[in-house]
Write a protein that holds these residues in place. Structure first.
Motif, PDB file in Angstrom:
ATOM      1  N   PHE A 470      25.078  62.836  35.336  1.00 32.86           N
ATOM      2  CA  PHE A 470      25.881  61.728  34.840  1.00 32.86           C
ATOM      3  C   PHE A 470      25.151  60.387  34.968  1.00 32.86           C
ATOM      4  O   PHE A 470      25.343  59.486  34.143  1.00 32.86           O
ATOM      5  N   THR A 472      22.001  59.796  34.440  1.00 30.58           N
ATOM      6  CA  THR A 472      21.160  59.669  33.238  1.00 30.58           C
ATOM      7  C   THR A 472      22.008  59.346  32.023  1.00 30.58           C
ATOM      8  O   THR A 472      21.628  58.542  31.159  1.00 30.58           O
ATOM      9  N   ILE A 473      23.179  60.005  31.934  1.00 25.38           N
ATOM     10  CA  ILE A 473      24.077  59.754  30.802  1.00 25.38           C
ATOM     11  C   ILE A 473      24.526  58.304  30.786  1.00 25.38           C
ATOM     12  O   ILE A 473      24.520  57.636  29.735  1.00 25.38           O
ATOM     13  N   SER A 474      24.928  57.793  31.941  1.00 24.81           N
ATOM     14  CA  SER A 474      25.436  56.417  32.004  1.00 24.81           C
ATOM     15  C   SER A 474      24.354  55.401  31.665  1.00 24.81           C
ATOM     16  O   SER A 474      24.636  54.338  31.095  1.00 24.81           O
ATOM     17  N   LEU A 482      30.080  54.627  26.899  1.00 24.38           N
ATOM     18  CA  LEU A 482      30.260  55.393  28.135  1.00 24.38           C
ATOM     19  C   LEU A 482      31.744  55.555  28.457  1.00 24.38           C
ATOM     20  O   LEU A 482      32.185  56.629  28.884  1.00 24.38           O
ATOM     21  N   TYR A 485      33.044  58.108  26.154  1.00 22.54           N
ATOM     22  CA  TYR A 485      32.484  59.407  26.555  1.00 22.54           C
ATOM     23  C   TYR A 485      33.284  59.999  27.726  1.00 22.54           C
ATOM     24  O   TYR A 485      33.742  61.149  27.681  1.00 22.54           O
ATOM     25  N   ASN A 545      30.656  68.942  23.731  1.00 21.91           N
ATOM     26  CA  ASN A 545      29.206  68.745  23.662  1.00 21.91           C
ATOM     27  C   ASN A 545      28.728  68.708  22.214  1.00 21.91           C
ATOM     28  O   ASN A 545      27.869  67.895  21.848  1.00 21.91           O
ATOM     29  N   TRP A 553      25.147  61.102  21.277  1.00 20.03           N
ATOM     30  CA  TRP A 553      25.323  60.876  22.707  1.00 20.03           C
ATOM     31  C   TRP A 553      24.579  61.944  23.512  1.00 20.03           C
ATOM     32  O   TRP A 553      24.273  63.032  22.998  1.00 20.03           O
ATOM     33  N   PRO A 554      24.347  61.697  24.799  1.00 26.37           N
ATOM     34  CA  PRO A 554      23.696  62.706  25.640  1.00 26.37           C
ATOM     35  C   PRO A 554      24.549  63.976  25.726  1.00 26.37           C
ATOM     36  O   PRO A 554      25.781  63.920  25.627  1.00 26.37           O
ATOM     37  N   LEU A 556      26.678  67.180  27.108  1.00 24.03           N
ATOM     38  CA  LEU A 556      27.647  67.310  28.205  1.00 24.03           C
ATOM     39  C   LEU A 556      27.561  68.709  28.802  1.00 24.03           C
ATOM     40  O   LEU A 556      27.634  69.717  28.076  1.00 24.03           O
TER      41      LEU A 556
END
Length: 717
Positions: A470, A472-474, A482, A485, A545, A553-554, A556
């Motif tokens: 998470f 890295t995602i943020s 975000l 997301y 995902n 987006w990245p 999930l």
């Protein structure tokens, strides 16, 4: 009940009457004894029906040896007894062996001893014995003389239970007995026996029941007569039946159809407490204390299983039929009857008026607690008055309509109060929402008595969910993206938890979710619900995902840890903020299992307790682990789904993995490496196989030794 009479109300009063009768404690009546053809008797004498030479001996013992005052047989004897074999011998002497003169002479000498009906009739002669018979559609046997006939009524019409036929006794037996009575039992619409027909009409004659005939013999009555004190020509009803004898006279109140209510005492049978039972085998053998039977009224019947003489009554669904007659006889002897007097309707009407007016005036003016207490007092007063009338006055007054009135007035008052208190109640629910999970508040609002916020220990299943990577995602999303997301992710997970499997959403911890099953609503299958939800959440995460990647987006991916066990659940926290949550070692292990999913490259990890509590799923064993903070190793598993939902290839892979894991624990490094390498080649995406190939390489270089327990220890959370 007069103006309020209806089948539904009458049915409720009948049920109340049944309960009232069950509440009376039985008192043993030594005057009436039941000679029971029980299992013991069948074992000693033989199967029933018995030969009548045995019954002759039974009568001799009861009337001669023990001196019983009256004997009633809850049995009929419509057919001759040929069990002695005399008829066969007589036929042989007349035909096949007619050339043997000595045989005919010998039979003439044996005939009296082999004539079992004659022996029984001889035993009955001059004895106070009443035989039983059954009302039927056919006409068999011989009836006794009627108690009276239609001609004796002098123009009055007397309505009684009428029968077309009967299955009575052999003429020679009936002629020898003092009398006979019907043992046919009449049931109410629900199959319960609550009353007894004292006299039945067959043709122009009126014949007594077994209970009435036996009581008449005991009283040495010359005749039975109807009492037309308040004769109603329209209904053909008499007030009572009079029994006048040398030992006293009795007046038996009757209702329509010459029925009398049966006052059941005790629960029936040898342990029922109302009447003494003695085994027929003991009577035949002379083993009974003479004081028990001397001067007593004896009823001969059976409680042995399979002889089908059990009746459904208010006190017992399997009540001995012979004891129904015993209860009627006791009422006749004691002149003790529970009756519904003519003026009972007036009493019941007055009771309704008084209670209704009093509650209508009082309840609106009282506070809630006082209203509850007042309604309870009114309810208890109605019940108490009814009980007093029943016990002290022998009245069976109805009270359901009055109890219903109390309940209706209380509910109406409660509803009216709720109308004014509703807004106050909404505020109370709102305050609960400040420190209780919203889903719990909704349930408490519907049925608050069923739940408690107090802390308790309970077997539950807990789940922890976390997003992989998470941080890295943020870092790769704008604050607005975000927020969307994480909102989409948390909404989907929350809907799965609170959906069909009814989990309790505990809290969000950043991107993590905590939930549990089994509280506040208790579920025996809480582990199964948790596992099923975890599989559903992984499917939801996969769908999210795909959507996220279409948006750029990245990706999930989530990890889920589940554990089951004893946990502390309740309203916990500080004076500033509280929450309905769970705590304990089992909860901590669930949190550790979520983190362990990263190590084994799986989406879900459950503890062994969860696997055992949810056996309907197929699991892949991952390892034996010792997590930080616990000394005892725990087996961990990955749930794959239910057997019917899995491809056979998955089950084959699972079987191969189980074999490979066994080789690992046996330190068969060559065998384990070969088996896992084959699995890895077929499923290169499975991180679990890569992990174990790396471990095997390590163990080859640094063998764990002979005492290795196969446990992997984690030093971090």
């Amino acid at each position: 009940m007069g103006m309020w009479s209806s089948h539904a109300i009458a049915r409720q009063d009948t049920i109340i009457g049944d309960v009232r009768m069950r509440l009376e404690a039985p008192v043993l009546d030594p005057r009436i004894v039941i000679v029971d053809i029980d299992t013991k008797s069948l074992g000693e004498v033989g199967r029933f029906p018995w030969s009548r030479n045995v019954l002759a001996k039974l009568v001799d013992q009861l009337a001669g040896h023990y001196g019983a005052a009256a004997i009633g047989f809850d049995i009929s004897f419509p057919e001759p007894d040929t069990s002695s074999g005399y008829a066969v011998l007589d036929r042989l002497a007349a035909h096949e062996l007619k050339d043997v003169p000595a045989l005919r002479a010998q039979l003439a000498q044996l005939q009296p001893a082999l004539d079992y009906d004659g022996l029984f009739a001889k035993a009955l002669q001059g004895r106070p014995v009443v035989l039983g018979y059954n009302l039927a559609a056919v006409k068999r046997g011989v009836l006794p003389a009627p108690a009276f006939t239609a001609a004796d009524l002098r123009g009055r019409e007397l309505v009684a239970y009428a029968a077309d036929g009967y299955e009575a006794n052999l003429a020679r037996l009936q002629a020898a007995a003092r009398g006979a009575g019907s043992f046919t039992v009449i049931s109410d619409d629900d199959g319960m026996v609550r009353s007894s027909s004292l006299l039945q009409q067959i043709g122009d004659g009126y014949y007594p029941s077994l209970a009435l005939a036996t009581a008449a013999v005991y009283l040495d009555a010359g005749k039975l007569t109807p009492d037309f004190g308040k004769y109603d020509a329209d209904s053909g009803a008499a007030d009572a039946i009079r029994v006048v004898g040398t030992r006293g006279k009795r007046r038996i109140p009757v209702g329509l159809g010459l029925l009398t209510a049966v006052q059941f005492r005790g629960t029936g049978g040898p342990q029922g407490g109302a009447f003494r039972y003695v085994s027929a085998a003991d009577v035949l053998a002379g083993r009974v204390d003479p004081r028990v039977l001397k001067g007593a009224i004896v009823l001969v019947g059976t409680t042995a299983p399979g002889l089908q003489d059990l009746r459904a009554t208010p006190v017992n669904k399997e009540y001995p039929g012979v004891e129904v007659h015993a209860n009627v006889i006791k009422s006749i002897l004691d002149q003790h009857y529970k009756t519904h007097p003519d003026y009972a309707s007036g009493i019941e009407f007055a009771q309704v008026i008084v209670v209704g007016l009093a509650l209508s005036l009082l309840l609106p003016a009282l506070a809630p607690l006082a209203a509850v207490l007042t309604s309870g007092f009114a309810f208890a007063a109605v019940v108490g008055l009814n009980w007093y009338a029943y016990r002290a006055l022998d009245w069976t007054t109805d009270m359901f309509i009055c109890l219903l009135l109390v309940a209706v007035l209380f509910v109406l008052n409660l509803a009216w109060g709720w109308f004014f208190e509703h807004r106050k109640g909404r505020a109370l629910v709102s305050r609960f929402g400040e420190y209780v999970a919203p889903e719990l508040v909704a349930q408490m609002a519907e049925n608050p008595e069923a739940y408690t916020m107090e802390g308790e220990s309970r077997e539950l299943s807990v789940m922890f969910v976390d997003v992989r990577g998470f941080t890295t995602i943020s870092e790769g999303l704008s604050p607005k993206a975000l927020r969307e997301y994480i909102n989409l992710y948390l909404t989907a997970m929350s809907e799965d938890i609170r959906g069909s499997h009814q989990g309790t959403l505990d809290k969000y911890i950043g991107d993590a979710v905590m939930a549990f099953w089994g509280a506040p609503v208790a579920f025996a299958d809480h582990a199964s619900r948790a596992v099923a939800t975890s599989l559903l959440m992984q499917a939801s995460a996969a769908r999210l995902n795909e959507d996220f990647q279409r948006r750029g987006w990245p990706p999930l991916a989530i990890g889920i840890g589940i554990n089951s066990g004893l946990m502390h659940v309740g309203d916990m926290g500080s004076a500033i903020r509280r929450a309905y949550t769970v705590m304990g070692d089992a909860v901590n292990l669930g949190s550790r299992l979520e983190g362990i999913t990263k190590v084994y490259g799986v989406g879900i990890a459950v503890g062994e307790a969860t696997r055992l509590a949810a056996p309907e799923f197929v699991y892949r064993e991952l390892d034996l682990v010792r997590v930080k903070g616990k000394n005892e190793p725990v087996a961990i598993f990955e749930p794959l789904g239910k057997p019917a939902d899995l491809d056979p290839a998955v089950l084959d892979e699972l079987a191969a993995w189980d074999g490979a894991l066994a080789k690992v624990r046996a330190q068969d490094w060559d065998g384990a490496q070969g088996a896992i390498a084959a699995l890895h080649a077929a499923h290169p995406q499975r991180a679990l196989y890569t992990l174990y190939l790396e471990r095997i390489a390590h163990w080859r270089a640094d063998p764990p030794g002979a005492g290795w327990d196969g446990v992997t220890t984690f030093e971090t959370k």
